[in-house]
Motif scaffolding. Structure first.
Motif, PDB file in Angstrom:
ATOM      1  N   SER A  37      28.637 -40.594  38.243  1.00 22.59           N
ATOM      2  CA  SER A  37      30.059 -40.250  38.295  1.00 22.59           C
ATOM      3  C   SER A  37      30.432 -39.635  39.643  1.00 22.59           C
ATOM      4  CB  SER A  37      30.362 -39.287  37.165  1.00 22.59           C
ATOM      5  OG  SER A  37      31.679 -38.868  37.242  1.00 22.59           O
TER       6      SER A  37
ATOM      7  N   LEU B  32      30.665 -42.264  42.245  1.00 23.85           N
ATOM      8  CA  LEU B  32      31.882 -43.023  41.999  1.00 23.85           C
ATOM      9  C   LEU B  32      33.094 -42.234  42.494  1.00 23.85           C
ATOM     10  CD1 LEU B  32      32.943 -45.629  40.746  1.00 23.85           C
ATOM     11  CD2 LEU B  32      33.172 -44.420  38.593  1.00 23.85           C
ATOM     12  N   GLY B  33      33.041 -40.911  42.270  1.00 26.69           N
ATOM     13  CA  GLY B  33      34.117 -40.046  42.755  1.00 26.69           C
ATOM     14  C   GLY B  33      34.259 -40.139  44.260  1.00 26.69           C
TER      15      GLY B  33
ATOM     16  N   ILE C 162      35.813 -43.488  45.146  1.00 27.21           N
ATOM     17  CA  ILE C 162      37.258 -43.524  44.872  1.00 27.21           C
ATOM     18  C   ILE C 162      38.012 -42.652  45.868  1.00 27.21           C
ATOM     19  CG2 ILE C 162      39.010 -42.805  43.199  1.00 27.21           C
ATOM     20  CD1 ILE C 162      37.185 -43.931  41.038  1.00 27.21           C
ATOM     21  N   GLN C 163      37.415 -41.492  46.176  1.00 29.86           N
ATOM     22  CA  GLN C 163      38.053 -40.607  47.158  1.00 29.86           C
ATOM     23  C   GLN C 163      38.207 -41.315  48.499  1.00 29.86           C
ATOM     24  OE1 GLN C 163      39.217 -37.237  46.825  1.00 29.86           O
ATOM     25  NE2 GLN C 163      40.099 -38.086  48.680  1.00 29.86           N
TER      26      GLN C 163
ATOM     27  N   ILE D 223      31.573 -52.738  41.913  1.00 36.52           N
ATOM     28  CA  ILE D 223      31.620 -51.796  40.802  1.00 36.52           C
ATOM     29  C   ILE D 223      32.120 -52.483  39.529  1.00 36.52           C
ATOM     30  CG2 ILE D 223      32.763 -49.687  39.974  1.00 36.52           C
ATOM     31  CD1 ILE D 223      32.745 -48.762  42.836  1.00 36.52           C
TER      32      ILE D 223
ATOM     33  N   TYR E 141      32.223 -51.121  35.281  1.00 35.58           N
ATOM     34  CA  TYR E 141      33.394 -50.299  35.013  1.00 35.58           C
ATOM     35  C   TYR E 141      34.698 -51.079  34.935  1.00 35.58           C
ATOM     36  CZ  TYR E 141      30.497 -46.300  36.002  1.00 35.58           C
ATOM     37  OH  TYR E 141      29.528 -45.353  35.961  1.00 35.58           O
TER      38      TYR E 141
ATOM     39  N   VAL F 193      38.449 -46.959  35.743  1.00 40.07           N
ATOM     40  CA  VAL F 193      37.468 -46.420  36.708  1.00 40.07           C
ATOM     41  C   VAL F 193      37.964 -45.084  37.247  1.00 40.07           C
ATOM     42  CG1 VAL F 193      36.317 -46.789  38.913  1.00 40.07           C
ATOM     43  CG2 VAL F 193      36.681 -48.696  37.376  1.00 40.07           C
TER      44      VAL F 193
ATOM     45  N   VAL G 151      36.681 -40.106  37.040  1.00 40.67           N
ATOM     46  CA  VAL G 151      36.414 -39.074  38.064  1.00 40.67           C
ATOM     47  C   VAL G 151      37.601 -38.121  38.152  1.00 40.67           C
ATOM     48  CG1 VAL G 151      34.982 -40.626  39.419  1.00 40.67           C
ATOM     49  CG2 VAL G 151      37.398 -40.434  39.936  1.00 40.67           C
TER      50      VAL G 151
ATOM     51  N   LEU H 299      39.520 -35.160  40.974  1.00 39.99           N
ATOM     52  CA  LEU H 299      39.604 -34.787  42.386  1.00 39.99           C
ATOM     53  C   LEU H 299      39.339 -33.307  42.596  1.00 39.99           C
ATOM     54  CD1 LEU H 299      42.752 -36.769  43.568  1.00 39.99           C
ATOM     55  CD2 LEU H 299      40.373 -37.317  43.920  1.00 39.99           C
TER      56      LEU H 299
END
Lengths: 189, 221
Positions: A115, A118-119, A122-123, A181, A185, B49, B53, B55
């Motif tokens: 996770s 993945l964070g 995405i960030q 990905i 997901y 997805v 998550v 932030l």
């Protein structure tokens, strides 16, 4: 006590009301600016500046009921100012980051992604979006605001906000697909 | 319906910002438009997805102000830490610059000679001490070397004595240990022999008794 009541109390000179507002909002503003920059130091600085500006200007706020939109607008303007000041060094051009990751990690299979990783992906993907799209996605996806509220904060029409959201999501989709990905997901189950 | 309108409706549907009627209408549109439906599914997957998550960062520093209204301006300036720090650096630089200018105009001299640092008003001071001669230095070094040699020799002798004492102590301990073990072994052997002697004696007695019984039986049929 809601935000509007706290603002009114602060306007009457109650500093404790401001502290309560700061306690309520600092994590939200930090999360918002963290999404904007992907950097805790910048996020902390923007949070501090936002709260200082609120402290100085909340006394003149004519519509305390719109405090939420007002504080996000301040934070958004400060983020944009910071980007201008830093010469846009803090945002990445579309594609450069994803190519870099793809080369270095050789397309990590999705099932191996934790996770946290993945964070980070995405960030970083958020950082490749335009400022307009990024702020809409942060407010919508991570702050859970309505399109109407976002339109009010950014002083744009709802249709414009929805359009930015649509194209922002599509860009994110493209980047996540490039990162391989989707098998785990991005299935449609 | 234009493409843009479809996209906007899709966003409303995706984030559940539609009335039930609008939702039904859009779902009918989806059934009729496979491409639109596929795109919606892709964006739903992307949202899924992103939903995994957050932030949040752990590095949030608490922000609060004193409840004393009178210290408002003080708190405000403290809150703006960056500006505060810049002001402090600027003030320090200004004080340093003023000090240097004052020194330059007042004829204050600061420097270093072979005897050390000096601070004077006017000309550089004449050395007041010539220091020690080379011969003195050599004598001093020779004395230090001699002292060091004596100290090292004494240290080596002390170490050697300590090692000898430790060795002797270890040998004594080892000897005592082996002596104790030998005594114990002898004791065990003696006990074993005594036990064997007793066993043999009882066996002889049993044999004699058995033979007596046999002879008695044979002689009294």
């Amino acid at each position: 006590m809601d935000d509007a009541s706290l603002v009114k109390r602060y306007q009457l000179g109650d500093i404790r009301a401001f502290n309560e507002l700061a306690n309520r909002w600092q994590s939200k503003i930090h999360r918002f600016s963290y999404g904007f920059f992907g950097n805790a130091d910048d996020a902390g600085e923007i949070t501090q500046k936002t709260l200082i500006r609120v402290y100085k200007k909340a006394g003149e706020l004519e519509e305390p009921g719109k405090f939420s939109s007002w504080i996000y607008r301040i934070a958004n303007n400060l983020c944009l100012d910071e980007l201008k000041r830093a010469g846009r060094r803090k945002s990445s051009p579309l594609g450069s980051w994803s190519e870099q990751i793809a080369e270095s990690e050789n397309h990590i299979p999705s099932r191996q992604l934790e996770s946290k990783e993945l964070g980070v992906i995405i960030q970083n993907a958020l950082l490749t979006l335009s400022d307009d799209q990024r702020v809409v996605i942060i407010l919508k996806e991570f702050e859970g605001m309505k399109f109407r509220e976002i339109a009010e904060i950014l002083d744009e029409s709802e249709n414009t906000i929805k359009s930015r959201m649509y194209y922002g999501l599509r860009s994110l989709r493209k980047i996540l697909t490039e990162q391989n990905i989707q098998p785990e997901y991005l299935n449609y189950d | 319906m234009t493409e843009q309108e479809k996209h906007n409706r899709m966003m409303d549907y995706l984030y559940d910002e539609m009335s039930d009627t609008e939702k039904r209408e859009f779902e009918e549109l989806l059934e009729a438009d496979a491409k639109l439906k596929k795109e919606l599914e892709e964006l739903q997957a992307t949202r899924k997805v992103m939903g995994t998550v957050s932030l949040d960062s752990d590095e949030l520093k608490p922000f609060s102000l004193s409840t004393d209204r009178n210290s408002e301006s003080e708190n405000s300036s403290k809150g703006d830490t960056k500006l505060y720090r810049l002001m402090k650096v600027g003030m320090a630089a200004a004080i340093l610059l003023a000090g240097m200018m004052a020194l330059a105009f007042s004829g204050v001299q600061f420097g270093k000679t072979s005897d050390g640092f000096y601070l004077a008003i006017g000309n550089q001071p004449e050395p007041v001490q010539q220091g020690i001669s080379e011969e003195d230095v050599m004598n001093l070094l020779a004395q230090i070397q001699q002292d060091n040699t004596l100290v090292m020799a004494a240290l080596a002798e002390q170490t050697r004595q300590q090692q000898n004492e430790q060795l002797e102590e270890a040998l004594n301990l080892l000897t005592a240990y082996y002596d104790q073990r030998r005594q114990q072994d002898l004791l065990l052997i003696a006990e074993g022999l005594t036990q064997l002697e007793e066993d043999t004696y009882y066996r002889f007695l049993q044999t004699d008794e058995t033979l007596g019984d046999i002879i008695y039986a044979l002689s009294n049929p």
